[in-house]
Write a protein that holds these residues in place. Structure first.
Motif, PDB file in Angstrom:
ATOM      1  N   PRO A 229       0.848  -1.295   0.036  1.00 23.31           N
ATOM      2  CA  PRO A 229      -0.001  -0.212   0.043  1.00 23.31           C
ATOM      3  C   PRO A 229       1.018   1.216   0.064  1.00 23.31           C
ATOM      4  O   PRO A 229       0.446   2.247  -0.413  1.00 23.31           O
ATOM      5  CB  PRO A 229      -0.800  -0.171   1.263  1.00 23.31           C
ATOM      6  CG  PRO A 229      -1.082  -1.481   1.545  1.00 23.31           C
ATOM      7  CD  PRO A 229       0.193  -2.203   0.928  1.00 23.31           C
ATOM      8  N   ALA A 233       0.148   3.999  -2.684  1.00 26.04           N
ATOM      9  CA  ALA A 233      -0.232   5.477  -2.461  1.00 26.04           C
ATOM     10  C   ALA A 233       0.786   6.344  -3.020  1.00 26.04           C
ATOM     11  O   ALA A 233       0.328   7.129  -3.667  1.00 26.04           O
ATOM     12  CB  ALA A 233      -0.088   5.282  -0.631  1.00 26.04           C
ATOM     13  N   MET A 238      -0.107   9.826  -5.145  1.00 26.96           N
ATOM     14  CA  MET A 238       0.834  11.046  -5.026  1.00 26.96           C
ATOM     15  C   MET A 238       1.397  11.654  -6.386  1.00 26.96           C
ATOM     16  O   MET A 238       1.306  12.435  -6.810  1.00 26.96           O
ATOM     17  CB  MET A 238       1.833  10.826  -3.864  1.00 26.96           C
ATOM     18  CG  MET A 238       1.054  10.584  -2.466  1.00 26.96           C
ATOM     19  SD  MET A 238       2.442  10.420  -1.161  1.00 26.96           S
ATOM     20  CE  MET A 238       1.402   9.868   0.145  1.00 26.96           C
ATOM     21  N   TRP A 249       2.270  17.016  -3.687  1.00 26.50           N
ATOM     22  CA  TRP A 249       2.863  16.568  -2.471  1.00 26.50           C
ATOM     23  C   TRP A 249       4.129  16.273  -2.475  1.00 26.50           C
ATOM     24  O   TRP A 249       4.690  16.648  -1.470  1.00 26.50           O
ATOM     25  CB  TRP A 249       2.490  14.956  -2.949  1.00 26.50           C
ATOM     26  CG  TRP A 249       1.207  14.563  -2.667  1.00 26.50           C
ATOM     27  CD1 TRP A 249       0.019  14.261  -3.422  1.00 26.50           C
ATOM     28  CD2 TRP A 249       0.418  14.053  -1.386  1.00 26.50           C
ATOM     29  NE1 TRP A 249      -1.198  13.886  -2.808  1.00 26.50           N
ATOM     30  CE2 TRP A 249      -0.802  13.781  -1.637  1.00 26.50           C
ATOM     31  CE3 TRP A 249       1.403  14.264  -0.287  1.00 26.50           C
ATOM     32  CZ2 TRP A 249      -1.762  13.220  -0.405  1.00 26.50           C
ATOM     33  CZ3 TRP A 249       0.358  13.550   0.790  1.00 26.50           C
ATOM     34  CH2 TRP A 249      -0.732  13.195   0.885  1.00 26.50           C
ATOM     35  N   LEU A 260       9.596  13.106   1.450  1.00 25.40           N
ATOM     36  CA  LEU A 260       8.289  12.074   1.630  1.00 25.40           C
ATOM     37  C   LEU A 260       8.493  11.125   0.631  1.00 25.40           C
ATOM     38  O   LEU A 260       8.014   9.774   1.129  1.00 25.40           O
ATOM     39  CB  LEU A 260       7.117  13.128   1.660  1.00 25.40           C
ATOM     40  CG  LEU A 260       5.879  12.449   1.476  1.00 25.40           C
ATOM     41  CD1 LEU A 260       5.684  11.447   3.038  1.00 25.40           C
ATOM     42  CD2 LEU A 260       4.528  13.324   1.329  1.00 25.40           C
TER      43      LEU A 260
ATOM     44  N   THR B  38      -3.431   1.695   3.932  1.00 21.71           N
ATOM     45  CA  THR B  38      -3.247   2.972   3.042  1.00 21.71           C
ATOM     46  C   THR B  38      -3.712   4.216   3.578  1.00 21.71           C
ATOM     47  O   THR B  38      -3.005   5.314   3.370  1.00 21.71           O
ATOM     48  CB  THR B  38      -4.106   2.598   1.696  1.00 21.71           C
ATOM     49  OG1 THR B  38      -3.646   1.149   1.421  1.00 21.71           O
ATOM     50  CG2 THR B  38      -3.604   3.353   0.449  1.00 21.71           C
ATOM     51  N   LEU B  41      -1.296   5.567   6.225  1.00 24.04           N
ATOM     52  CA  LEU B  41       0.023   6.040   5.409  1.00 24.04           C
ATOM     53  C   LEU B  41      -0.441   7.405   4.686  1.00 24.04           C
ATOM     54  O   LEU B  41       0.167   8.350   4.936  1.00 24.04           O
ATOM     55  CB  LEU B  41       0.246   5.255   4.448  1.00 24.04           C
ATOM     56  CG  LEU B  41       1.083   3.837   4.774  1.00 24.04           C
ATOM     57  CD1 LEU B  41       1.180   2.690   3.643  1.00 24.04           C
ATOM     58  CD2 LEU B  41       2.410   4.088   5.543  1.00 24.04           C
ATOM     59  N   LEU B  42      -1.687   7.764   4.426  1.00 18.85           N
ATOM     60  CA  LEU B  42      -2.018   8.969   3.620  1.00 18.85           C
ATOM     61  C   LEU B  42      -1.903  10.161   4.697  1.00 18.85           C
ATOM     62  O   LEU B  42      -1.466  11.192   4.724  1.00 18.85           O
ATOM     63  CB  LEU B  42      -3.236   8.535   2.968  1.00 18.85           C
ATOM     64  CG  LEU B  42      -3.196   8.126   1.695  1.00 18.85           C
ATOM     65  CD1 LEU B  42      -4.549   8.081   1.068  1.00 18.85           C
ATOM     66  CD2 LEU B  42      -2.331   8.673   0.630  1.00 18.85           C
ATOM     67  N   SER B  45       1.297  10.908   6.086  1.00 20.67           N
ATOM     68  CA  SER B  45       1.945  11.767   5.020  1.00 20.67           C
ATOM     69  C   SER B  45       1.365  13.283   5.250  1.00 20.67           C
ATOM     70  O   SER B  45       2.154  14.246   4.993  1.00 20.67           O
ATOM     71  CB  SER B  45       1.715  11.434   3.775  1.00 20.67           C
ATOM     72  OG  SER B  45       2.309  10.132   3.564  1.00 20.67           O
ATOM     73  N   TYR B  46       0.035  13.219   5.451  1.00 23.78           N
ATOM     74  CA  TYR B  46      -0.484  14.825   5.793  1.00 23.78           C
ATOM     75  C   TYR B  46       0.328  15.265   6.922  1.00 23.78           C
ATOM     76  O   TYR B  46       0.388  16.449   6.744  1.00 23.78           O
ATOM     77  CB  TYR B  46      -2.044  14.235   6.032  1.00 23.78           C
ATOM     78  CG  TYR B  46      -2.976  15.388   6.513  1.00 23.78           C
ATOM     79  CD1 TYR B  46      -3.528  16.334   5.552  1.00 23.78           C
ATOM     80  CD2 TYR B  46      -2.848  15.778   8.100  1.00 23.78           C
ATOM     81  CE1 TYR B  46      -4.328  17.343   6.082  1.00 23.78           C
ATOM     82  CE2 TYR B  46      -3.862  16.708   8.399  1.00 23.78           C
ATOM     83  CZ  TYR B  46      -4.369  17.479   7.461  1.00 23.78           C
ATOM     84  OH  TYR B  46      -5.123  18.545   7.928  1.00 23.78           O
TER      85      TYR B  46
END
Lengths: 650, 202
Positions: A229, A233, A238, A249, A260, B38, B41-42, B45-46
């Protein structure tokens, strides 16, 4: 329904023949091209995965051979920098995403159900869908490459190079969407392997009696669930959106962050190495056991080492980022973690050495490849520990030393056991043996070729030769070692060619193998070679890790599964006590249809968001078709309600 | 192949089971784990991107509106009732109950999905304004894709139950559908708190 069979008396041949004939009729694949498109047999799907992934290995290998030819002499102009960039990116992408991971998981798709005594995987249509999605990725990458749109920013597509500002056009989009296809495919396989091993094991095969190969596949399936994932992702949600709809991003000007991407990518990318490596470790154990004629020493230690490696694998991604501004404490932590992971690997190696030492080793071709694995992999492992040190890593960062290290690890830890496994299990798939004589040629050419190719790269790297350069100047003095490495690459190619000839010849006219040619202990050898579509006429009851070495003359089996529909036995998660019967699906076209929708969705999204809407609309029909197929047969069922009460009806 | 000796009989084992005994429950758990991870992970990242800004949301970007997201999360909480009643009816093999409560669940799911459109605009920034907008839109948009899948599944099941004669295993599918719905709304709660409420508080 089949008439009840008597309990506790050996079946006569006529009874077995009757049941087998009924099963043959029920489990038979549809004939012709339509049958090929709709097949849901794990062996058919596994074979396709293996063949496709091997073709990708050849493609990636040819790309490597072209690159080595380019680098053989200084200032060579066989390739220009642009073509070279596309080739090294496609080589890395192919080998990691389209060969190594699919190949290792395909071995699980083919062999796990056979090893645990199951008739198919838990979700056969999902399995077929995974293959078709993977195939879309394969075709997409290579059509793009030949259309001069091959990705060209390295297999890890670092931003900002791969972002919209520095990589206009669609080359990086190809990479980003290709990754998505392979991740979806890997996740479908992972869920299938987890549920198959948890719920479809032969009665009596408690978790502590599960073959080491199956343990390795189970652990890797969990790793896939948590690793893939991240890159899905990163690439789809992104990178692709940064490129397609102006997201930010990774755009520092608008608060985005290039690092990142590295975190996200390597959070997947480092476990990826172990996703390739652990199944190969799982192949080592049965080969050593079989050819040393004894049970492996340290079954529990091997299982624990697998699990420990999987945990540690998620804690060392930052060692790929030592050249970025990571806090010192972080560097120390990831250095320590990178060294610690050598411990469980060491435990495995010592268990195997002890097994070989105390057994009676026969140097057949599979066993030779295992010895080749020890030699090559340990070399790669040692340079891995060296690279875990930040000071050393910074010296050789982005040089050929790293190229040497990763190829020693992946070829030693992945390919050597895989080739051993090909020789070992080829009779299971084809019913015939590979030639030992050609196998030995293959082994020695391959082993010598690998070392002649990659050992000089250590020296080249220490001497400062950077990776990913399409040529170099003569005064650098790198010419001789590069020429040697190129000769080595040709030797590898020759070795692989011998293997291909061997496989093609043996498939048609190899020596007939019989059901269990090596006198192995695993359940996969308890059925005919190749196995019938239903694998086992009756689920075999086992009471040991090595059922074929411990059972006497007869197999105790479970009867009572219906033969007029594709019924499989479901058992409890830990102790594998029979729990229920489950009707497995018939062949289906919907997996292929939905993979086509996926292709439209992800490839179309590169060009216009409207394709996403169209693809979603078309998918709805596919999902309804899939659901309807599962509900079209109304038959008497025995329902166990959550209260425990049983209800019979239709 | 060796001779075989029958030692156990499976003919009296059930062919339809519920919960962890059913293979479909495990598949639902597997894909929920993947989708939940998922999302995690988002969200990570945010929060990682947040370090790049002195203020959050960034200067000249307003806080998200809370009205529609709050209405929607209340609706999600209420949707548990018909989803649970559909699941319970499924566990009793009660066809009428399943039909009725699936219909109600479908209606609520569609309402939630429609509100999701305004929920995206309630972020009060665009995906291409800055990294904050990109991250927020991606998270909410990704969750919308989970909602969409769940809505298709629920409506499909509802249509089947109203217009087709179904095998008994479909009743087990109803409770797995409810299980997936719980996951979908469960994973939304931290998103609501971090993406919509968080910028107001910190």
């Amino acid at each position: 329904m089949t008439a009840p069979l008597p309990i506790d008396q050996t079946f006569d041949t006529a009874t077995v023949a009757r049941v087998t004939a009924e099963l043959d009729a029920t489990w038979r694949e549809r004939p012709g091209f339509w049958g090929w498109l709709t097949s849901v047999d794990h062996k058919a799907i596994g074979r396709r995965y293996i063949v496709t992934a091997f073709l990708m290995f050849i493609a990636g290998g040819l790309e490597a051979a072209i690159m080595r030819t380019q680098l053989a002499v200084p200032e060579n102009h066989l390739l220009g920098p642009d073509r070279y960039n596309q080739l090294f990116t496609t080589h890395g992408t192919t080998m990691m995403f389209l060969f190594a991971v699919p190949m290792m998981t395909a071995m699980g798709i083919y062999f796990v159900p056979l090893m645990i005594g199951a008739r198919n995987v838990a979700f056969p249509r999902l399995n077929a869908f995974g293959y078709w999605t993977y195939l879309v990725g394969v075709v997409f990458l290579y059509v793009s490459l030949f259309a001069n749109t091959g990705p060209d920013t390295g297999w890890f597509a670092y931003v900002p190079l791969s972002g919209p500002a520095f990589s206009p056009g669609h080359r990086v989009d190809v990479w980003a969407q290709l990754v998505t296809f392979t991740e979806i495919s890997a996740l479908c396989v992972a869920v299938n392997i987890i549920v198959t091993t948890f719920k479809l094991r032969a009665p009596g095969m408690s978790l502590n009696r599960m073959p080491i190969f199956v343990w390795a596949q189970l652990v890797v399936a969990f790793m896939v669930v948590f690793a893939m994932p991240a890159v899905a992702a990163g690439s789809t949600l992104m990178l692709a959106t940064d490129r397609a709809v102006n997201m930010h991003w990774f755009n520092p000007a608008e608060g985005g962050d290039a690092l990142l991407w590295q975190h996200i990518f390597w959070f997947f990318g480092h476990p990826e190495v172990y996703i390739i490596f652990l199944p190969a470790m799982g192949m080592v154990t049965p080969i050593i056991e079989t050819f040393c004629r004894r049970r492996v020493i340290g079954y529990t230690a091997l299982v624990m080492a697998n699990v420990a490696t999987a945990f540690f694998a998620f804690g060392l991604w930052v060692h790929h980022m030592f050249a970025t501004p990571i806090p010192e404490l972080g560097q120390s932590l990831f250095t320590a973690a990178s060294m610690v992971i050598a411990v469980p690997t060491g435990v495995q190696i010592f268990c195997w050495i002890a097994t070989i030492w105390t057994g009676r080793a026969r140097l057949t071709v599979p066993m030779l490849f295992i010895l080749g694995f020890f030699f090559t992999f340990v070399n790669g492992g040692i340079t891995g520990v060296m690279l875990a040190s930040v000071a050393f890593d910074k010296q050789v960062h982005d040089t050929f030393f790293v190229v040497a290290h990763l190829h020693y690890v992946l070829i030693g830890g992945g390919l050597m056991p895989l080739f051993g496994a090909f020789y070992y299990w080829f009779p299971k798939v084809s019913g015939r043996l590979l030639s030992e004589r050609l196998g030995k040629w293959h082994f020695w050419l391959f082993l010598i070729g690998v070392n002649v190719t990659f050992f000089p790269m250590h020296a080249l790297g220490l001497d400062g030769m950077p990776r990913r350069v399409y040529t170099y100047l003569a005064p650098t003095g790198w010419g001789t070692l590069n020429f040697l490495a190129t000769l080595g690459a040709y030797t590898i190619a020759l070795g692989v060619l011998v293997f291909i000839v061997n496989a093609l010849r043996s498939w048609r006219a190899g020596e007939l193998a019989g059901d269990n040619p090596w006198d192995s202990s695993g359940l996969e050898w308890a059925t005919s070679s190749p196995a019938p579509p239903y694998n086992f006429a009756f689920p075999i009851i086992i009471d040991s890790v090595h059922p074929l070495w411990e059972t006497n003359v007869e197999h105790p089996v479970v009867t009572g599964l219906r033969t007029d529909r594709r019924e499989i036995l479901v058992t409890t998660t830990t102790d594998a006590v029979p729990e229920s019967r489950h009707a497995a699906p018939d062949p289906s076209i919907w997996p292929l249809y939905l993979a086509g929708c996926m292709a439209l969705l992800f490839i179309g999204s590169i060009f216009s968001p409207y394709f996403v809407l169209i693809a979603i609309g078309l998918s709805v029909f596919g999902l309804l078709g899939w659901g309807l197929q599962s509900t079209k047969k109304i038959e008497p069922e025995l329902v166990q309600l959550p209260t425990g009460a049983m209800v019979e009806g239709a | 192949m060796r001779p075989v000796r029958p030692a156990a009989d499976a003919s009296m084992l059930p062919t339809v089971t519920y919960g962890p005994r059913s293979l479909m429950w495990w598949a639902t758990l597997g894909f929920s784990t993947i989708e939940g991870w998922t999302t995690a992970l988002l969200v990570a990242s945010y929060l990682y991107l947040r370090q790049n800004y002195a203020s959050w949301p960034p200067l000249r970007t307003p806080n998200p509106s809370l009205l529609v997201p709050t209405i929607n999360i209340v609706l999600m909480a209420l949707s548990i009732v018909p989803a649970e009643l559909a699941s319970r009816a499924g566990k009793r093999l009660d066809k009428r109950g399943v039909q009725f409560w699936l219909l109600v669940t479908s209606a609520v799911c569609v309402a939630i999905l429609v509100l999701r459109w305004w929920e995206l605009w309630a972020l009060r920034t665009r995906w291409d304004t800055n990294a904050y907008g990109s991250a927020a839109w991606t998270i909410v948009g990704f969750h919308a894709s989970l909602l969409l899948f769940d809505v298709i599944d629920t409506i499909g099941l509802t249509i089947f139950f109203w217009f087709r004669r179904l095998p008994l295993k479909s009743y087990s599918d109803v409770s797995d559908n409810t299980f997936y719905w719980y996951f979908t709304i469960g994973v939304w709660l931290p998103i609501y708190l971090i993406v919509y409420v968080g910028p107001h508080l910190f």
